[in-house]
Design an enzyme around this catalytic site. Structure first.
Site, PDB file in Angstrom:
ATOM      1  CB  CYS A  87      -0.894  -0.016   1.242  1.00 58.33           C
ATOM      2  SG  CYS A  87      -1.882   1.479   1.464  1.00 58.33           S
ATOM      3  CB  CYS A  90       2.174   3.812   6.002  1.00 57.94           C
ATOM      4  SG  CYS A  90       0.699   4.331   6.897  1.00 57.94           S
ATOM      5  CD  GLN A 265      -4.825  20.625   9.424  1.00 64.38           C
ATOM      6  OE1 GLN A 265      -4.327  19.582   9.050  1.00 64.38           O
ATOM      7  NE2 GLN A 265      -4.345  21.809   9.044  1.00 64.38           N
ATOM      8  CD  GLU A 315      -9.915  29.506   1.890  1.00 63.35           C
ATOM      9  OE1 GLU A 315      -9.766  28.968   0.773  1.00 63.35           O
ATOM     10  OE2 GLU A 315      -9.103  29.389   2.824  1.00 63.35           O
ATOM     11  CG  ASN A 342      -6.282  35.949  -6.471  1.00 61.22           C
ATOM     12  OD1 ASN A 342      -5.503  35.235  -5.842  1.00 61.22           O
ATOM     13  ND2 ASN A 342      -6.100  36.260  -7.739  1.00 61.22           N
ATOM     14  CG  ASP A 363      -2.888  26.241   7.696  1.00 62.06           C
ATOM     15  OD1 ASP A 363      -1.961  25.648   7.110  1.00 62.06           O
ATOM     16  OD2 ASP A 363      -3.819  25.634   8.275  1.00 62.06           O
ATOM     17  CB  CYS A 389       1.169  20.996   4.543  1.00 64.07           C
ATOM     18  SG  CYS A 389       0.607  21.862   3.071  1.00 64.07           S
TER      19      CYS A 389
END
Length: 432
Positions: A87, A90, A265, A315, A342, A363, A389
């Protein structure tokens, strides 16, 4: 004209070399040195020696495969998942959680050219409250495959368990597969999304042809038996709820409702700690005006509004702005305003930016926020918290703030996705 090739095929014998791994990259690959360049080897851990074969020799690095491992690292553990290695979900279940966190911490420190102050982590197993499972009917075997994509392939790994899913979602998998496999429209199923909200689990079923009454009845029976809110998606952008239970989750004691397709999240435990830490780092005062960029539906915005004089959330997705406004109203927060803008355009020209900003939180998605950094510098906030991220875009965007006189006060690695190659982080910048 037909061409005929000799049966004598050229056979190349790849050289077997013995190497010792000295590092683990964020993607779970062991890193060794050979002929002056880095050699990346999936499945090996630091301090392990192995006989390997180079299968891709690049100019500055090479990739190799293990032929025989000669010793085991004391930090090698038995993967919990029977599908690990096949898979693609992970990459690091063979490494202890402590080693995973150390390697990610070291990778972040290298990219940011600074030590990492904190590791924010939660439970390493059973943490995912959202999963999207692909569905594929196999005509030859007349079997429905339900699961995640194989590593580096389009094929689906047919799963019935997943130890990184929250137990309540993992427990649904065998019965869900049985239900879907029994549908008359089994050939027209695309994927199924599972989400665990604080008020119970929900399921979104993507299908490419209309479902007959008998199939809908079966799905409703299954959803009732599991107390599962059911949504059908006959097209990518259409969502048909078969229940009227709106999903919600809590953040800093506030209730945030969301649509099954909205971004939330995945790791609730780390999200709660992340929000609390961000608020503490910003040191919000009752007189502060705070700007939250890429605010989504208010994951940070609404908790900020409980402490600050006023908060503006900006946003780029209109549906999330609307959801943020609804959540503010439901939580009776009247000092927060959401804007659909924007964010590549100059935010300092917006009416709400004319009164000054004391603190900023952003974020952004993986691409980072290169177009936004100069606008933040113009606004001249005392403190900025950047949640990332993607450490590569974070390092790039940080340069703009550092060059403008900001300094990094805190750097945290967020272990949002244990056992995977995802590396999330959070930085506090302060202007002196």
């Amino acid at each position: 004209m037909a061409q005929f090739y000799s049966a004598k095929r050229r056979v190349t014998t790849r050289q077997i070399i013995t190497v010792t791994v000295n590092d683990l990259d964020p993607f779970g690959q062991g890193v060794a040195r050979h002929n002056g360049k880095a050699l990346f080897i999936p499945g090996l851990l630091p301090d392990e020696r192995a006989e390997v074969v180079i299968n891709d020799d690049k100019k500055h690095f090479a990739l190799a495969l293990v032929k025989r491992r000669l010793n085991d690292s004391p930090e090698r553990v038995t993967p919990r998942c029977p599908y690990f290695g096949v898979c693609g979900g992970c990459q690091q279940q063979h490494a202890s959680v402590a080693l995973q966190q150390r390697s990610k911490r070291a990778a972040l420190a290298r990219m940011m050219k600074r030590d990492v102050d904190d590791i924010i982590a939660g439970e390493p197993w059973g943490y995912r409250r959202r999963a999207r499972l692909s569905l594929s009917y196999q005509p030859k075997t007349q079997q429905l495959h339900m699961g995640f994509r194989k590593a580096n392939a389009r094929d689906i790994v047919d799963i019935r368990q997943c130890p990184v899913l929250m137990p309540q979602l993992e427990a649904l998998l065998p019965g869900l597969h049985q239900c879907l496999a029994s549908l008359k429209s089994v050939r027209q199923l695309g994927h199924v999304e599972l989400v665990l909200a604080d008020n119970g689990p929900l399921m979104v079923l993507r299908h490419t042809a209309a479902l007959c009454a008998q199939d809908i009845e079966k799905l409703e029976r299954f959803s009732h038996s599991q107390d599962l809110a059911l949504y059908l998606a006959p097209q990518s952008e259409i969502l048909e709820p078969l229940t009227d239970k709106a999903p919600w989750y809590q953040s800093e004691g506030l209730r945030l409702t969301f649509s099954p397709r909205d971004f939330i999240q995945v790791n609730d435990g780390v999200n709660q700690q992340m929000v609390t830490t961000a608020l503490d780092w910003l040191d919000i005062q009752p007189t502060d005006r705070v700007l939250d960029l890429f605010c989504g539906m208010g994951n940070f915005t609404l908790p900020l509004a409980r402490r600050a004089a006023s908060v503006v959330g900006v946003e780029g997705v209109a549906a999330l702005v609307e959801k943020g406004q609804q959540n503010a109203a439901q939580n009776e927060l009247h000092n927060v305003t959401f804007f659909h803008e924007n964010l590549e355009e100059d935010v300092t020209q917006q009416p709400w930016a004319q009164h000054g900003v004391d603190k900023v939180l952003l974020d952004p998605a993986r691409a980072g926020a290169p177009g936004v950094m100069q606008h933040i510098i113009k606004l001249a906030p005392e403190r900025v918290v950047y949640v990332s991220c993607n450490p590569a875009t974070l390092a790039r965007d940080s340069e703009a703030l550092l060059n403008a006189g900001y300094h990094i006060q805190r750097l945290a690695m967020l272990d949002m996705f244990p056992h995977t190659g995802h590396l999330e982080s959070m930085v506090l910048f302060e202007h002196h």
